[in-house]
Design an enzyme around this catalytic site. Sequence first.
Site, PDB file in Angstrom:
ATOM      1  N   PRO A 281      28.475 -13.345  29.249  1.00  0.00           N
ATOM      2  CA  PRO A 281      28.960 -14.128  28.101  1.00  0.00           C
ATOM      3  C   PRO A 281      29.069 -15.613  28.395  1.00  0.00           C
ATOM      4  CG  PRO A 281      30.783 -13.000  29.158  1.00  0.00           C
ATOM      5  CD  PRO A 281      29.534 -12.497  29.821  1.00  0.00           C
ATOM      6  N   ILE A 282      29.060 -15.990  29.703  1.00  0.00           N
ATOM      7  CA  ILE A 282      29.085 -17.426  30.018  1.00  0.00           C
ATOM      8  C   ILE A 282      27.792 -17.813  30.752  1.00  0.00           C
ATOM      9  CG2 ILE A 282      31.591 -17.684  29.935  1.00  0.00           C
ATOM     10  CD1 ILE A 282      31.679 -17.443  32.968  1.00  0.00           C
TER      11      ILE A 282
ATOM     12  N   GLY B 240      27.897 -18.706  34.267  1.00  0.00           N
ATOM     13  CA  GLY B 240      28.687 -19.916  34.545  1.00  0.00           C
ATOM     14  C   GLY B 240      28.040 -21.160  33.972  1.00  0.00           C
TER      15      GLY B 240
ATOM     16  N   TYR C 169      26.014  -0.974  40.663  1.00  0.00           N
ATOM     17  CA  TYR C 169      26.424  -2.287  41.173  1.00  0.00           C
ATOM     18  C   TYR C 169      26.731  -2.176  42.667  1.00  0.00           C
ATOM     19  CZ  TYR C 169      26.913  -3.736  36.272  1.00  0.00           C
ATOM     20  OH  TYR C 169      26.684  -4.022  34.947  1.00  0.00           O
TER      21      TYR C 169
HETATM   22  N1  LIG Z   1      24.844  -3.666  30.909  1.00  0.00           N
HETATM   23  C1  LIG Z   1      24.046  -4.431  31.633  1.00  0.00           C
HETATM   24  O1  LIG Z   1      22.826  -4.201  31.733  1.00  0.00           O
HETATM   25  C2  LIG Z   1      24.645  -5.617  32.346  1.00  0.00           C
HETATM   26  C3  LIG Z   1      23.794  -6.606  32.872  1.00  0.00           C
HETATM   27  C4  LIG Z   1      24.387  -7.713  33.508  1.00  0.00           C
HETATM   28  C5  LIG Z   1      25.784  -7.777  33.614  1.00  0.00           C
HETATM   29  N2  LIG Z   1      26.579  -6.775  33.123  1.00  0.00           N
HETATM   30  C6  LIG Z   1      28.062  -6.837  33.208  1.00  0.00           C
HETATM   31  O2  LIG Z   1      28.484  -8.044  32.609  1.00  0.00           O
HETATM   32  C7  LIG Z   1      29.319  -8.769  33.515  1.00  0.00           C
HETATM   33  C8  LIG Z   1      29.192 -10.255  33.257  1.00  0.00           C
HETATM   34  O3  LIG Z   1      27.868 -10.717  33.485  1.00  0.00           O
HETATM   35  P1  LIG Z   1      27.499 -11.669  34.727  1.00  0.00           P
HETATM   36  O4  LIG Z   1      28.587 -11.520  35.747  1.00  0.00           O
HETATM   37  O5  LIG Z   1      26.103 -11.379  35.116  1.00  0.00           O
HETATM   38  O6  LIG Z   1      27.486 -13.134  34.102  1.00  0.00           O
HETATM   39  P2  LIG Z   1      28.636 -14.073  33.499  1.00  0.00           P
HETATM   40  O7  LIG Z   1      29.846 -13.319  33.157  1.00  0.00           O
HETATM   41  O8  LIG Z   1      28.023 -14.865  32.396  1.00  0.00           O
HETATM   42  O9  LIG Z   1      28.917 -15.103  34.708  1.00  0.00           O
HETATM   43  C9  LIG Z   1      29.548 -14.721  35.919  1.00  0.00           C
HETATM   44  C10 LIG Z   1      29.518 -15.936  36.842  1.00  0.00           C
HETATM   45  O10 LIG Z   1      30.318 -16.974  36.265  1.00  0.00           O
HETATM   46  C11 LIG Z   1      31.294 -17.400  37.204  1.00  0.00           C
HETATM   47  N3  LIG Z   1      32.523 -17.688  36.458  1.00  0.00           N
HETATM   48  C12 LIG Z   1      33.436 -16.817  35.947  1.00  0.00           C
HETATM   49  N4  LIG Z   1      34.404 -17.479  35.300  1.00  0.00           N
HETATM   50  C13 LIG Z   1      34.118 -18.800  35.421  1.00  0.00           C
HETATM   51  C14 LIG Z   1      34.757 -19.976  34.968  1.00  0.00           C
HETATM   52  N5  LIG Z   1      35.879 -19.935  34.249  1.00  0.00           N
HETATM   53  N6  LIG Z   1      34.171 -21.172  35.264  1.00  0.00           N
HETATM   54  C15 LIG Z   1      33.007 -21.239  35.970  1.00  0.00           C
HETATM   55  N7  LIG Z   1      32.361 -20.151  36.424  1.00  0.00           N
HETATM   56  C16 LIG Z   1      32.905 -18.937  36.148  1.00  0.00           C
HETATM   57  C17 LIG Z   1      31.487 -16.252  38.182  1.00  0.00           C
HETATM   58  O11 LIG Z   1      31.904 -16.790  39.416  1.00  0.00           O
HETATM   59  P3  LIG Z   1      32.853 -16.022  40.485  1.00  0.00           P
HETATM   60  O12 LIG Z   1      32.157 -14.714  40.808  1.00  0.00           O
HETATM   61  O13 LIG Z   1      32.882 -16.972  41.629  1.00  0.00           O
HETATM   62  O14 LIG Z   1      34.213 -15.787  39.884  1.00  0.00           O
HETATM   63  C18 LIG Z   1      30.067 -15.694  38.236  1.00  0.00           C
HETATM   64  O15 LIG Z   1      29.274 -16.428  39.141  1.00  0.00           O
HETATM   65  C19 LIG Z   1      28.841  -8.301  34.896  1.00  0.00           C
HETATM   66  O16 LIG Z   1      29.788  -8.565  35.912  1.00  0.00           O
HETATM   67  C20 LIG Z   1      28.609  -6.843  34.637  1.00  0.00           C
HETATM   68  O17 LIG Z   1      29.856  -6.130  34.680  1.00  0.00           O
HETATM   69  C21 LIG Z   1      26.021  -5.717  32.462  1.00  0.00           C
END
Ligand SMILES: NC(=O)c1ccc[n+]([C@@H]2O[C@H](COP(=O)([O-])OP(=O)(O)OC[C@H]3O[C@@H](n4cnc5c(N)ncnc54)[C@H](OP(=O)(O)O)[C@@H]3O)[C@@H](O)[C@H]2O)c1
Length: 278
Positions: free
Chosen positions: A188-189, A192, A42
């Site tokens: 999981p969201i 967003g 990352y």
């Molecule tokens: N193992 C893998 O291959 C893999 C792949 C992808 C991701 N991941 C992990 O999974 C985590 C989560 O996935 P992701 O970050 O891609 O997607 P996500 O959790 O579905 O969405 C994150 C986005 O949602 C926004 N957000 C957070 N809380 C919110 C709320 N209450 N209301 C509105 N928007 C909100 C965040 O904004 P802000 O940043 O502005 O707070 C960010 O833009 C990653 O950070 C990473 O650690 C792992």
Amino acid sequence: MPALGVGTNRWNASASNQARFRDTLAAALDAGMGFFDTAEVYSFGRSERAIGTAARADGRPLLVASKFAPLPHRLTATQFESALEKTLVRLGRDSLDLHYLHFPYSPVALSTWMRAMASAVRAGRIRAVGISNCSPAQMRKAADALARYDIPLAANQVQYSLLHRKPESDGVLGACQRMDVALVAYRPIAGGAVGTGSRKSSGRSALADTLREVAAAHGASATQVALAWLLARDDHVIAIPGATRPEHVRENAGALSLALSEEEFAAIDRASAPTPSR
Ligand SMILES: NC(=O)c1ccc[n+]([C@@H]2O[C@H](COP(=O)([O-])OP(=O)(O)OC[C@H]3O[C@@H](n4cnc5c(N)ncnc54)[C@H](OP(=O)(O)O)[C@@H]3O)[C@@H](O)[C@H]2O)c1
């Protein structure tokens, strides 16, 4: 582990953002979500470094999971050990609470990486071993390899949300239940989108409507309801919504105390099911 953690793949450690990351980390600890998900890839290690800096500034203990990327040029246990050492230095810690193999695609067998992970557990560098983006068959292989060292497979981290329910159909959720392995849900969201219904298609806007209705009944947000649904789906699910803002962490933490009725759970389930193709 708490049922909700914080994803940090957008923590890029630029000086201008570090104060916000520190506040985000503090908000997570205040809310009982002191479990941070990172990976060496990352932002080229900057996410691990940002967590380390924020954790030192805060001073409270926290749980950290990181991931080893089995890139094509990485072939030996020594390369694994060196990568883990660099991860620990960036985080400023002696050990990781959970270490994942980031993905299974590697010229090296899964069992070889599991053997390297087991050695790191024995050396006190890792407390628990996980895998990510793995199928049920790969989970079985990893668990069998670890069992030779009396180490359980702790987690499989896969994409799982109301807009992406593949783990229910590809057998991963079932395997987690049978093998007593945590299903750590990434995205999981849906970045967003799950709470706003910004994606177009009749099935998805029906989901947004249902989430909004349930949210209004609880004085909650649609995002909180979406997270509460995932946690209610099965005890093995841990969700790690990504956040770079304290207000997002505080909002997401509200899902931990949001109890959906059976009717609400079922209505969301129906609304999120993929629209059948005709
Ligand atoms: N193992 C893998 O291959 C893999 C792949 C992808 C991701 N991941 C992990 O999974 C985590 C989560 O996935 P992701 O970050 O891609 O997607 P996500 O959790 O579905 O969405 C994150 C986005 O949602 C926004 N957000 C957070 N809380 C919110 C709320 N209450 N209301 C509105 N928007 C909100 C965040 O904004 P802000 O940043 O502005 O707070 C960010 O833009 C990653 O950070 C990473 O650690 C792992």
